[in-house]
Design a protein around this motif. Structure first.
Motif, PDB file in Angstrom:
ATOM      1  N   LEU A 362       0.849  -1.181   0.000  1.00  0.00           N
ATOM      2  CA  LEU A 362       0.000   0.000   0.000  1.00  0.00           C
ATOM      3  C   LEU A 362       0.891   1.239   0.000  1.00  0.00           C
ATOM      4  N   ASN A 363       0.421   2.301  -0.602  1.00  0.00           N
ATOM      5  CA  ASN A 363       1.218   3.517  -0.705  1.00  0.00           C
ATOM      6  C   ASN A 363       0.394   4.708  -0.243  1.00  0.00           C
ATOM      7  N   PRO A 364       1.016   5.858  -0.035  1.00  0.00           N
ATOM      8  CA  PRO A 364       0.313   7.004   0.557  1.00  0.00           C
ATOM      9  C   PRO A 364      -0.881   7.530  -0.220  1.00  0.00           C
ATOM     10  N   THR A 365      -1.057   7.143  -1.488  1.00  0.00           N
ATOM     11  CA  THR A 365      -2.233   7.611  -2.218  1.00  0.00           C
ATOM     12  C   THR A 365      -3.488   6.824  -1.845  1.00  0.00           C
ATOM     13  N   VAL A 366      -3.324   5.661  -1.234  1.00  0.00           N
ATOM     14  CA  VAL A 366      -4.461   4.788  -0.935  1.00  0.00           C
ATOM     15  C   VAL A 366      -5.312   5.389   0.184  1.00  0.00           C
ATOM     16  N   THR A 367      -6.611   5.382  -0.012  1.00  0.00           N
ATOM     17  CA  THR A 367      -7.526   5.899   1.005  1.00  0.00           C
ATOM     18  C   THR A 367      -7.308   5.180   2.332  1.00  0.00           C
ATOM     19  N   GLY A 368      -7.116   5.964   3.418  1.00  0.00           N
ATOM     20  CA  GLY A 368      -6.924   5.372   4.734  1.00  0.00           C
ATOM     21  C   GLY A 368      -5.564   4.752   4.948  1.00  0.00           C
ATOM     22  N   TYR A 369      -4.572   5.129   4.134  1.00  0.00           N
ATOM     23  CA  TYR A 369      -3.227   4.546   4.239  1.00  0.00           C
ATOM     24  C   TYR A 369      -2.643   4.695   5.635  1.00  0.00           C
ATOM     25  N   GLN A 370      -2.046   3.607   6.134  1.00  0.00           N
ATOM     26  CA  GLN A 370      -1.289   3.626   7.389  1.00  0.00           C
ATOM     27  C   GLN A 370       0.045   2.924   7.167  1.00  0.00           C
ATOM     28  N   PHE A 499     -10.692  -9.920   3.842  1.00  0.00           N
ATOM     29  CA  PHE A 499     -11.096  -9.412   2.524  1.00  0.00           C
ATOM     30  C   PHE A 499     -12.624  -9.411   2.403  1.00  0.00           C
ATOM     31  N   ASP A 500     -13.237 -10.484   2.871  1.00  0.00           N
ATOM     32  CA  ASP A 500     -14.705 -10.564   2.818  1.00  0.00           C
ATOM     33  C   ASP A 500     -15.344  -9.484   3.684  1.00  0.00           C
ATOM     34  N   LYS A 501     -14.761  -9.255   4.852  1.00  0.00           N
ATOM     35  CA  LYS A 501     -15.283  -8.230   5.757  1.00  0.00           C
ATOM     36  C   LYS A 501     -15.153  -6.850   5.128  1.00  0.00           C
ATOM     37  N   ALA A 502     -14.013  -6.595   4.496  1.00  0.00           N
ATOM     38  CA  ALA A 502     -13.792  -5.297   3.851  1.00  0.00           C
ATOM     39  C   ALA A 502     -14.798  -5.070   2.724  1.00  0.00           C
ATOM     40  N   ALA A 503     -15.107  -6.141   1.985  1.00  0.00           N
ATOM     41  CA  ALA A 503     -16.025  -6.028   0.856  1.00  0.00           C
ATOM     42  C   ALA A 503     -17.460  -5.753   1.297  1.00  0.00           C
ATOM     43  N   GLN A 504     -17.751  -5.950   2.566  1.00  0.00           N
ATOM     44  CA  GLN A 504     -19.099  -5.719   3.085  1.00  0.00           C
ATOM     45  C   GLN A 504     -19.281  -4.295   3.612  1.00  0.00           C
ATOM     46  N   GLN A 505     -18.184  -3.537   3.689  1.00  0.00           N
ATOM     47  CA  GLN A 505     -18.262  -2.191   4.245  1.00  0.00           C
ATOM     48  C   GLN A 505     -18.933  -1.237   3.251  1.00  0.00           C
ATOM     49  N   SER A 507     -18.570   2.155   3.344  1.00  0.00           N
ATOM     50  CA  SER A 507     -17.819   3.405   3.168  1.00  0.00           C
ATOM     51  C   SER A 507     -16.368   3.073   2.875  1.00  0.00           C
ATOM     52  N   GLN A 508     -15.698   3.969   2.149  1.00  0.00           N
ATOM     53  CA  GLN A 508     -14.300   3.744   1.800  1.00  0.00           C
ATOM     54  C   GLN A 508     -13.416   3.689   3.044  1.00  0.00           C
ATOM     55  N   SER A 509     -13.690   4.543   4.016  1.00  0.00           N
ATOM     56  CA  SER A 509     -12.848   4.593   5.216  1.00  0.00           C
ATOM     57  C   SER A 509     -12.985   3.317   6.037  1.00  0.00           C
ATOM     58  N   ALA A 510     -14.208   2.786   6.136  1.00  0.00           N
ATOM     59  CA  ALA A 510     -14.411   1.551   6.896  1.00  0.00           C
ATOM     60  C   ALA A 510     -13.714   0.383   6.213  1.00  0.00           C
ATOM     61  N   ALA A 511     -13.810   0.323   4.888  1.00  0.00           N
ATOM     62  CA  ALA A 511     -13.127  -0.743   4.154  1.00  0.00           C
ATOM     63  C   ALA A 511     -11.609  -0.625   4.306  1.00  0.00           C
ATOM     64  N   ALA A 512     -11.100   0.604   4.253  1.00  0.00           N
ATOM     65  CA  ALA A 512      -9.660   0.825   4.377  1.00  0.00           C
ATOM     66  C   ALA A 512      -9.135   0.316   5.710  1.00  0.00           C
ATOM     67  N   SER A 513      -9.896   0.513   6.776  1.00  0.00           N
ATOM     68  CA  SER A 513      -9.479   0.052   8.099  1.00  0.00           C
ATOM     69  C   SER A 513      -9.298  -1.462   8.127  1.00  0.00           C
ATOM     70  N   VAL A 514     -10.196  -2.186   7.473  1.00  0.00           N
ATOM     71  CA  VAL A 514     -10.104  -3.646   7.443  1.00  0.00           C
ATOM     72  C   VAL A 514      -8.932  -4.090   6.570  1.00  0.00           C
ATOM     73  N   TYR A 515      -8.746  -3.422   5.449  1.00  0.00           N
ATOM     74  CA  TYR A 515      -7.617  -3.781   4.585  1.00  0.00           C
ATOM     75  C   TYR A 515      -6.281  -3.536   5.280  1.00  0.00           C
ATOM     76  N   ASN A 516      -6.208  -2.505   6.107  1.00  0.00           N
ATOM     77  CA  ASN A 516      -4.981  -2.274   6.874  1.00  0.00           C
ATOM     78  C   ASN A 516      -4.712  -3.441   7.821  1.00  0.00           C
ATOM     79  N   GLN A 517      -5.765  -4.000   8.420  1.00  0.00           N
ATOM     80  CA  GLN A 517      -5.609  -5.184   9.270  1.00  0.00           C
ATOM     81  C   GLN A 517      -5.079  -6.359   8.456  1.00  0.00           C
ATOM     82  N   ALA A 518      -5.605  -6.524   7.242  1.00  0.00           N
ATOM     83  CA  ALA A 518      -5.140  -7.607   6.381  1.00  0.00           C
ATOM     84  C   ALA A 518      -3.669  -7.436   6.032  1.00  0.00           C
TER      85      ALA A 518
END
Length: 566
Positions: A362-370, A499-505, A507-518
Motif C-alpha cells: 500500500l502507498n500514501p495515495t491509498v484511502t486510509g493509508y497507514q 477481505f470478505d469483511k472489507a467487501a461488506q463495508q 464506506s471507503q474509510s471503513a473498508a480501508a481500516s479492514v484492509y490495513n488489518q489484512a
C-alpha cells in the motif's frame, strides 16, 4: 480479478520505460522551462517509445498510459479526475458527463448518475444514457477481453457475454436508464465505484452503431475534445485534431490546448530520450512516457535540460514474494526479510531518483493509508541478525534458494545481485534465475520450483481493494492450472476473511481500516517483502508548456493541461 496489465514490466517501465504519483506520490509537475500558458494552438508530439499503443477501445484498455490518454483526449466518463495533480485529487472524482459524482443507496450497492445535456459525439448526436449503458454491456463481450472485469464481479453476471447474449434481461434489470439517469444495481457494496469510473474506461459510453467488435481496437469515436484524423496505424501512430462537436462548457477540466497531437507509435527508446535531452528542434514540442535510463541520468542535470525534467513518484511497488509451498518455515522467511537490503536494491535501480524504500504494497495515495510498522522493523538489510534467525530455524546451512526475476531491463541483474549479496552473507546460498520473456506467465505456473519471486504492482485506483485481494486472495488466484497474481501460492483463511469483511463495508474509510488489518497479517506471515516505491525521470521538449505528471494521470504526462509554446 486478474490485473496483470498493472504489473510494472507489462507497461514497459523499469529504468527504460515509464508507467503508473512526486516523492512519495506527492504529485505535481514541472512548469519551469516551457512555463505556464493558457494559449491554445500549435502541435504537440507524443512519443510512444518502446512498445505500441495496446488499444484505443475504452472497454478493451488496461494499460495505464492508454487509459490516461483516452480520458484526456476522446473518451469521457460519468466522473473524472481533475487536473490538480495531487494525492488528494487522485482520490476525489469530479463530474464529467454527469451532473454530480453520483448518489448511492442500499448500502452502496445502488448508484445513480444523471447526464448533463449538450454533450455530443463527433457526429453531432447526443451522448445518451443508453450509450453509457451500452459501454458497460460491451465490457462483458469477447472484444473487451483485455480490459477490466469489475462490471462482471460487482454485477455478478457470470453467464452474460455482452450485448444480445444470454443474460441480457438480467443485465437490463441491474443497469437501467430513465431519461438521462442511469442506475447501477450491484450485488456487492461498492463505495468507491466513482473512483473506478474515473480511473478506468470500463464504464465509459460507447455508441452502439460504431461497435465493430474486435475491429474496434484502434478505432476512435469521440465525445471528447479531440478526434482521430483518418486511421490509426499500429507501429506508426496517428494524429488527433479538435472535435468540433465538443463543448468545453460541459467539461470544466480538460484544457485541450494544442490544436493537434501527433502520436508516434513504437519509437526507439534510446533515440527518443537522447533527442529530448539534447532538445533537438524536431522534438522541442514533444513529450514521452518513457523513463530516462539511469545510465543517462547525469545528462539531465545540465543547464540546458534540468528545467525540462520532472522526477515523478509512482504507485508502483517492487516486492518479493516467497514461495509458501517451499519456504514453509516462517523463520526462514523472517531471515530472508531481515537480510533484504532495500538501499542496495534502490542503488541498483539508479539511486534515489528512481525509487524510495517501501514498507508495504500500500502507498500514501491509498484511502486510509497507514504505515505498516511490521515491515519497517523487518526490512533492515542486517545480514548478521538474519543469520542468527536462520540458524534458529533448524535448517541446513547454507540454505539454498532459487531467486527468479524479470531480466527485461538493463539493470535487472545488478538489482538481483544486490539482493543476493546480503542473502548469501546471512547464510543463504542463492541461485539467480533470470527470465527474459513471458515473465509473469512463467511465475504463474504452479509447477515452478523457485523459492522467491520478484514482482511489481500498482493499484487501479486509490484503494487497497485493487491491491491486496488481487494478489493474495487464494480463492480468486489459485487453481490447478495457474497461480494468477498470487505468485507465491499464499493462502490464509484469516486474510480471506478480512477481505470478505472489507467487501461488506459501505464506506471507503471503513473498508480501508479492514484492509490495513489484512496488510498487517500479511506482514506477520511475510507473504511478501516490499522493496521500493518507484520514481521516474521524465524529460520533455523546451516548447512544451504546463508539463505535469502525477497521481491523477498515473504518472504520465497530463494531456488535459499540457500545451505548446507559440
Amino acid at each position: 480479478m486478474l490485473r496483470a496489465n498493472k504489473s510494472l514490466t507489462l507497461v514497459g517501465v523499469s529504468v527504460v520505460g515509464a508507467a503508473l504519483a512526486l516523492s512519495a506520490c506527492g504529485g505535481g509537475g514541472s512548469t519551469k522551462n516551457g512555463g505556464t500558458s493558457t494559449k491554445k494552438g500549435g502541435t504537440l508530439t507524443y512519443q510512444y517509445a518502446g512498445s505500441p499503443v495496446t488499444s484505443w477501445d475504452p472497454q478493451n484498455s488496461y494499460i495505464g498510459v492508454d487509459l490516461t490518454n483516452e480520458s484526456r483526449l476522446f473518451s469521457r466518463s460519468l466522473v473524472q479526475l481533475s487536473t490538480t495533480n495531487t494525492v488528494a485529487a487522485a482520490a476525489k472524482p469530479v463530474p464529467d458527463l454527469a451532473t454530480n459524482t453520483g448518489t448511492s443507496s442500499n448500502g452502496a450497492k445502488t448508484w445513480k448518475f444523471t447526464l448533463k445535456s449538450g454533450v455530443k459525439w463527433q457526429d453531432g448526436s447526443a451522448v445518451t444514457c443508453e450509450d453509457v449503458k451500452y459501454g458497460a454491456e460491451r465490457s462483458f463481450a469477447p472484444a473487451a477481453a483485455g480490459g477490466p472485469t469489475y462490471a462482471k464481479t460487482y454485477l455478478g453476471l457470470s453467464k452474460y457475454a455482452g450485448p444480445g447474449t444470454a443474460g441480457q434481461s438480467d443485465f437490463d434489470k441491474q443497469v437501467t436508464c430513465s431519461g438521462n439517469t442511469i442506475t447501477y444495481n450491484f450485488k456487492l457494496a461498492w463505495p468507491d465505484f466513482p473512483l473506478a469510473i474515473a480511473s478506468l474506461r470500463e464504464f465509459d459510453p460507447y455508441k452502439k452503431s460504431q461497435d465493430k467488435g474486435t475491429k474496434s481496437n484502434y478505432t476512435v469515436f469521440s465525445d471528447g475534445p479531440y478526434k482521430l484524423q483518418g486511421s490509426w496505424v499500429t507501429g506508426t501512430g496517428g494524429t488527433f485534431v479538435r472535435n468540433p462537436e465538443y463543448s468545453a462548457s460541459t467539461d470544466g477540466v480538460r484544457k485541450a490546448l494544442p490544436d493537434k497531437i501527433i502520436f508516434k507509435d513504437n519509437t526507439n527508446q534510446v533515440t527518443t530520450i537522447s533527442s529530448l535531452i539534447q532538445d533537438n528542434p524536431a522534438d522541442q514540442a514533444s513529450v514521452t512516457y518513457i523513463n530516462v535510463p539511469s545510465a543517462s541520468f547525469s545528462q539531465t542535470t545540465g543547464a540546458n535540460v534540468k528545467d525540462r525534467v520532472d522526477n515523478v513518484g509512482t504507485t508502483y511497488i517492487d516486492y518479493l514474494q516467497p514461495n509458501m509451498k517451499r519456504m514453509t518455515n516462517p523463520k526462514v522467511r523472517q531471515a530472508l526479510a531481515m537480510a533484504t537490503d532495500q538501499n542496495a536494491y534502490i542503488k541498483a535501480l539508479g539511486g534515489s531518483a528512481y525509487g524510495t524504500a517501501a514498507y508495504s504494497l500500500l502507498n500514501p495515495t491509498v484511502t486510509g493509508y497507514q504505515l505498516n510498522s511490521t515491515f519497517k522493523s523487518e526490512i533492515t538489510g542486517n545480514a548478521a541478525a538474519a543469520k542468527k534467525i536462520l540458524q534458529s530455524a533448524g535448517v541446513p546451512m547454507p540454505y539454498p534458494i532459487k531467486y527468479t526475476y524479470s531480466n527485461n531491463t538493463a539493470n535487472a541483474t545488478s538489482q538481483a545481485q544486490a539482493l543476493a549479496a546480503t542473502w548469501d552473507q546471512a547464510g543463504f546460498k542463492v541461485t539467480l534465475n533470470a527470465v527474459s520473456a513471458h515473465y509473469y506467465p512463467t511465475i504463474r505456473t504452479p509447477s515452478d520450483n523457485s523459492d522467491v519471486y520478484w514482482a511489481s504492482w500498482s493499484q487501479d485506483w486509490a484503494a487497497a481493494s485493487t491491491i491486496l485481494p488481487p494478489l493474495f486472495d487464494a480463492r480468486i488466484n489459485l487453481s490447478s492450472s495457474s497461480k494468477s497474481s498470487d505468485y507465491g501460492s499464499y493462502s490464509s483463511n484469516t486474510v480471506n476473511g478480512l477481505f470478505d469483511k472489507a467487501a461488506q463495508q459501505t464506506s471507503q474509510s471503513a473498508a480501508a481500516s479492514v484492509y490495513n488489518q489484512a496488510d498487517v497479517q500479511l506482514a506477520k506471515d511475510l507473504a511478501y517483502i516490499p522493496l521500493a516505491q518507484r520514481k521516474f525521470v521524465l524529460v520533455y521538449g523546451s516548447k512544451v508548456t504546463n508539463f505535469q505528471a502525477g497521481p491523477v494521470t498515473a504518472s504520465y504526462p497530463d494531456l488535459g493541461v499540457i500545451g505548446v509554446k507559440q
